[in-house]
Design a protein around this motif. Structure first.
Motif, PDB file in Angstrom:
ATOM      1  N   ALA A  59       0.799  -1.105   0.137  1.00 23.98           N
ATOM      2  CA  ALA A  59      -0.112  -0.103   0.114  1.00 23.98           C
ATOM      3  C   ALA A  59       0.882   1.232   0.119  1.00 23.98           C
ATOM      4  N   PRO A  60       0.532   2.199  -0.577  1.00 22.25           N
ATOM      5  CA  PRO A  60       1.496   3.368  -1.066  1.00 22.25           C
ATOM      6  C   PRO A  60       1.327   4.307   0.299  1.00 22.25           C
ATOM      7  N   SER A  61       0.244   4.236   1.216  1.00 24.74           N
ATOM      8  CA  SER A  61       0.240   5.303   2.275  1.00 24.74           C
ATOM      9  C   SER A  61      -0.583   4.489   3.342  1.00 24.74           C
ATOM     10  N   ALA A  62      -0.353   5.015   4.852  1.00 26.38           N
ATOM     11  CA  ALA A  62      -1.224   4.519   5.762  1.00 26.38           C
ATOM     12  C   ALA A  62      -2.760   4.451   5.582  1.00 26.38           C
ATOM     13  N   ALA A  63      -3.082   5.788   4.870  1.00 33.23           N
ATOM     14  CA  ALA A  63      -4.536   5.767   4.590  1.00 33.23           C
ATOM     15  C   ALA A  63      -5.005   4.528   3.658  1.00 33.23           C
ATOM     16  N   ALA A  64      -4.261   4.418   2.462  1.00 31.06           N
ATOM     17  CA  ALA A  64      -4.658   3.452   1.639  1.00 31.06           C
ATOM     18  C   ALA A  64      -4.491   1.982   2.376  1.00 31.06           C
ATOM     19  N   ALA A  65      -3.683   1.498   3.087  1.00 29.12           N
ATOM     20  CA  ALA A  65      -3.476   0.420   3.794  1.00 29.12           C
ATOM     21  C   ALA A  65      -4.484   0.300   4.601  1.00 29.12           C
ATOM     22  N   LEU A  66      -5.159   1.195   5.409  1.00 27.35           N
ATOM     23  CA  LEU A  66      -6.195   0.955   6.150  1.00 27.35           C
ATOM     24  C   LEU A  66      -7.513   0.726   5.253  1.00 27.35           C
ATOM     25  N   ASP A  67      -7.727   1.343   4.105  1.00 26.92           N
ATOM     26  CA  ASP A  67      -8.714   1.123   3.286  1.00 26.92           C
ATOM     27  C   ASP A  67      -8.579  -0.506   2.639  1.00 26.92           C
ATOM     28  N   LEU A  68      -7.504  -0.992   2.549  1.00 29.14           N
ATOM     29  CA  LEU A  68      -7.274  -2.171   1.919  1.00 29.14           C
ATOM     30  C   LEU A  68      -7.281  -3.260   2.929  1.00 29.14           C
ATOM     31  N   VAL A  69      -7.533  -2.870   4.170  1.00 32.76           N
ATOM     32  CA  VAL A  69      -7.359  -3.982   5.222  1.00 32.76           C
ATOM     33  C   VAL A  69      -8.666  -4.959   4.864  1.00 32.76           C
ATOM     34  N   PRO A  70      -8.697  -6.247   4.967  1.00 32.54           N
ATOM     35  CA  PRO A  70      -9.630  -7.129   4.663  1.00 32.54           C
ATOM     36  C   PRO A  70     -10.394  -7.287   5.990  1.00 32.54           C
ATOM     37  N   LEU A  71     -11.814  -7.062   5.941  1.00 30.69           N
ATOM     38  CA  LEU A  71     -12.947  -7.064   7.041  1.00 30.69           C
ATOM     39  C   LEU A  71     -13.103  -8.840   7.364  1.00 30.69           C
ATOM     40  N   VAL A  72     -13.180  -8.941   8.754  1.00 32.67           N
ATOM     41  CA  VAL A  72     -13.408 -10.388   8.914  1.00 32.67           C
ATOM     42  C   VAL A  72     -14.973 -10.591   8.767  1.00 32.67           C
ATOM     43  N   PRO A  73     -15.041 -11.825   8.198  1.00 35.78           N
ATOM     44  CA  PRO A  73     -16.505 -12.231   7.920  1.00 35.78           C
ATOM     45  C   PRO A  73     -17.693 -12.194   8.724  1.00 35.78           C
ATOM     46  N   ASP A  74     -17.115 -12.699  10.178  1.00 35.77           N
ATOM     47  CA  ASP A  74     -18.329 -13.003  10.892  1.00 35.77           C
ATOM     48  C   ASP A  74     -18.004 -11.813  12.280  1.00 35.77           C
ATOM     49  N   ARG A  75     -19.270 -10.939  12.403  1.00 38.28           N
ATOM     50  CA  ARG A  75     -19.194  -9.825  13.129  1.00 38.28           C
ATOM     51  C   ARG A  75     -19.963 -10.055  14.318  1.00 38.28           C
ATOM     52  N   SER A  76     -20.397 -11.338  14.666  1.00 34.41           N
ATOM     53  CA  SER A  76     -21.517 -11.681  15.754  1.00 34.41           C
ATOM     54  C   SER A  76     -20.781 -11.875  16.970  1.00 34.41           C
ATOM     55  N   GLY A  77     -19.423 -12.012  17.047  1.00 37.64           N
ATOM     56  CA  GLY A  77     -18.745 -12.231  18.536  1.00 37.64           C
ATOM     57  C   GLY A  77     -18.055 -10.993  18.959  1.00 37.64           C
ATOM     58  N   GLY A  78     -17.305 -11.265  20.170  1.00 41.30           N
ATOM     59  CA  GLY A  78     -16.582 -10.108  20.774  1.00 41.30           C
ATOM     60  C   GLY A  78     -15.071 -10.030  20.132  1.00 41.30           C
ATOM     61  N   ILE A  79     -14.056  -9.372  20.633  1.00 36.00           N
ATOM     62  CA  ILE A  79     -12.981  -8.963  19.822  1.00 36.00           C
ATOM     63  C   ILE A  79     -12.366 -10.082  19.489  1.00 36.00           C
ATOM     64  N   ARG A  80     -12.255 -11.028  20.645  1.00 34.53           N
ATOM     65  CA  ARG A  80     -11.239 -12.001  20.571  1.00 34.53           C
ATOM     66  C   ARG A  80     -11.625 -13.108  19.351  1.00 34.53           C
ATOM     67  N   GLY A  81     -12.910 -13.144  19.449  1.00 35.92           N
ATOM     68  CA  GLY A  81     -13.274 -14.135  18.182  1.00 35.92           C
ATOM     69  C   GLY A  81     -13.296 -13.361  17.042  1.00 35.92           C
ATOM     70  N   ARG A  82     -13.344 -12.087  16.889  1.00 36.90           N
ATOM     71  CA  ARG A  82     -13.037 -11.356  15.456  1.00 36.90           C
ATOM     72  C   ARG A  82     -11.618 -11.541  15.134  1.00 36.90           C
ATOM     73  N   PHE A  83     -10.747 -11.168  16.152  1.00 36.91           N
ATOM     74  CA  PHE A  83      -9.293 -11.387  15.917  1.00 36.91           C
ATOM     75  C   PHE A  83      -8.857 -12.655  15.409  1.00 36.91           C
ATOM     76  N   ALA A  84      -9.602 -13.643  15.892  1.00 32.79           N
ATOM     77  CA  ALA A  84      -9.218 -15.074  15.360  1.00 32.79           C
ATOM     78  C   ALA A  84      -9.566 -15.321  13.975  1.00 32.79           C
ATOM     79  N   GLN A  85     -10.380 -14.518  13.479  1.00 25.09           N
ATOM     80  CA  GLN A  85     -10.674 -14.524  12.004  1.00 25.09           C
ATOM     81  C   GLN A  85      -9.529 -13.868  10.927  1.00 25.09           C
ATOM     82  N   LEU A  86      -8.596 -12.892  11.647  1.00 23.77           N
ATOM     83  CA  LEU A  86      -7.760 -12.473  10.744  1.00 23.77           C
ATOM     84  C   LEU A  86      -6.846 -13.194  10.031  1.00 23.77           C
ATOM     85  N   THR A  87      -6.527 -12.942   8.930  1.00 20.09           N
ATOM     86  CA  THR A  87      -5.714 -13.991   7.863  1.00 20.09           C
ATOM     87  C   THR A  87      -4.468 -12.698   7.277  1.00 20.09           C
TER      88      THR A  87
END
Length: 376
Positions: free
Chosen positions: A167-195
């Protein structure tokens, strides 16, 4: 700005009667919020704010067996040992200059920056800022011990991550971060989905995080750094590698980009998304107290924390840039609004927005005031 009223030390002494969490895992935000209130001229509001917030807090858990230089690895990441860890760092900072303790333990704790929803690292950042800019009083040094103890007890690594395209910049990098698919749980469950995260800040920063707790298992605290704590930035980190000042500049870019992004993405989760900005800003505030060779690893860890929170909570669609983003902001008035609002996350985010200091950052702070439920 140092506190000449004594309010901060009084508040910290009140806070240190409590543990770092409540209701099982929610963080105690009081030390961070009161530090920001005092810093921005709202010392007169601190005890009233604590009177309102304090009943939520719980006593520090009872200590078990002591953490020592020989057994610390087995206690790392065990939240049941938070009182043991706090006692350990209280002993360490009583016997050794706090900068030495910080420099010894920062590389051990840094790979677990996302633990506790990044709150332990943020608490360290507030503590270090106070110690660097004012009197090194006993309550302030003790606050650093509590913050480090909390981080050690909650220490947890992110999953193994794939490095995605650059990514050419921090702003672009944040825009390109893949979002976790399952938003039903808390932060630990969401972090476990990071790839994986975008490759930012890109080549020239050396290998990935290699200063974690697995390195040098026989080394006691303080034996891993070749330079003395507090040494000024180097001009470089080796052949072809970016130096500490470049790391600080990139970290400032990340804090600015994540703060700006809140103005257009906070509607996704206005409480949790503040940490995408406040976590890297805590690292930025800590850099001056660290040896220069730790600045680039600190940048990488801060990027991982900001990206993780973004992946876990950012909405897919941005809102329009607020019309107020082009207005002329008044810092004192803005922070007074945050203090009157009273929400701890809003206070801390406004504190970071004031560090960034431009119109879009101030607009993001106003967005936090609008979206988060007021306390008062």
């Amino acid at each position: 700005m140092d506190d000449t009223t004594g309010t901060l030390d009084e508040a910290l002494e009140r806070i240190h009667l409590s543990g770092p969490e409540r209701d099982g895992w929610l963080s105690n935000h009081a030390p961070m919020a009161v530090e920001a209130l005092v810093r921005h001229g709202q010392a007169s509001a601190v005890h009233r704010w604590l009177d309102r917030y304090g009943p939520k807090l719980e006593e520090m858990p009872e200590a078990g067996s002591p953490v020592t230089a020989r057994n610390w690895q087995e206690a790392l990441g065990d939240p049941r040992r938070v009182a043991d860890w706090t006692a350990y760092f209280e002993r360490e900072t009583a016997e050794t200059p706090w900068r030495d303790v910080l420099a010894a333990w920062w590389p051990r704790l840094l790979p677990g920056i996302a633990a506790g929803a990044t709150h332990p690292a943020i608490r360290v950042g507030h503590s270090v800022r106070t110690l660097l800019t004012g009197e090194e009083s006993a309550p302030r040094v003790r606050e650093l011990a509590h913050a480090l103890g909390y981080w050690a007890a909650r220490h947890q690594l992110l999953p193994a991550l794939t490095q995605l395209g650059p990514a050419p910049s921090a702003a672009a990098a944040l825009d390109l971060v893949p979002l976790v698919p399952d938003r039903s749980g808390g932060i630990r469950g969401r972090f476990a989905q990071l790839t994986g995260f975008p490759d930012w800040p890109g080549p020239g920063w050396g290998p990935g995080q290699d200063t974690g707790p697995g390195r040098g298992p026989d080394a006691g605290p303080g034996r891993e750094q070749g330079a003395g704590p507090g040494r000024g930035p180097d001009t470089g980190s080796g052949p072809g590698l970016a130096g500490p000042e470049a790391a600080r500049a990139a970290l400032r870019e990340l804090v600015r980009a994540s703060t700006h992004r809140y103005a257009t993405h906070a509607h996704g989760e206005p409480i949790m998304l503040v940490h995408a900005a406040t976590a890297p800003n805590a690292v930025l505030r800590t850099l001056p107290a660290l040896p220069g060779e730790l600045w680039a690893p600190s940048l990488r860890a801060a990027w991982a924390a900001s990206a993780a929170v973004t992946a876990a909570y950012a909405p897919r669609d941005a809102a329009p840039v607020p019309a107020s983003a082009s207005g002329a902001p008044d810092a004192g008035e803005l922070f007074a609004r945050a203090a009157a609002h009273g929400d701890d996350h809003t206070i801390k985010f406004t504190d970071t927005a004031l560090d960034v200091g431009d119109a879009l950052a101030f607009s993001a702070a106003r967005r936090a005031i609008e979206l988060n439920p007021p306390v008062f």
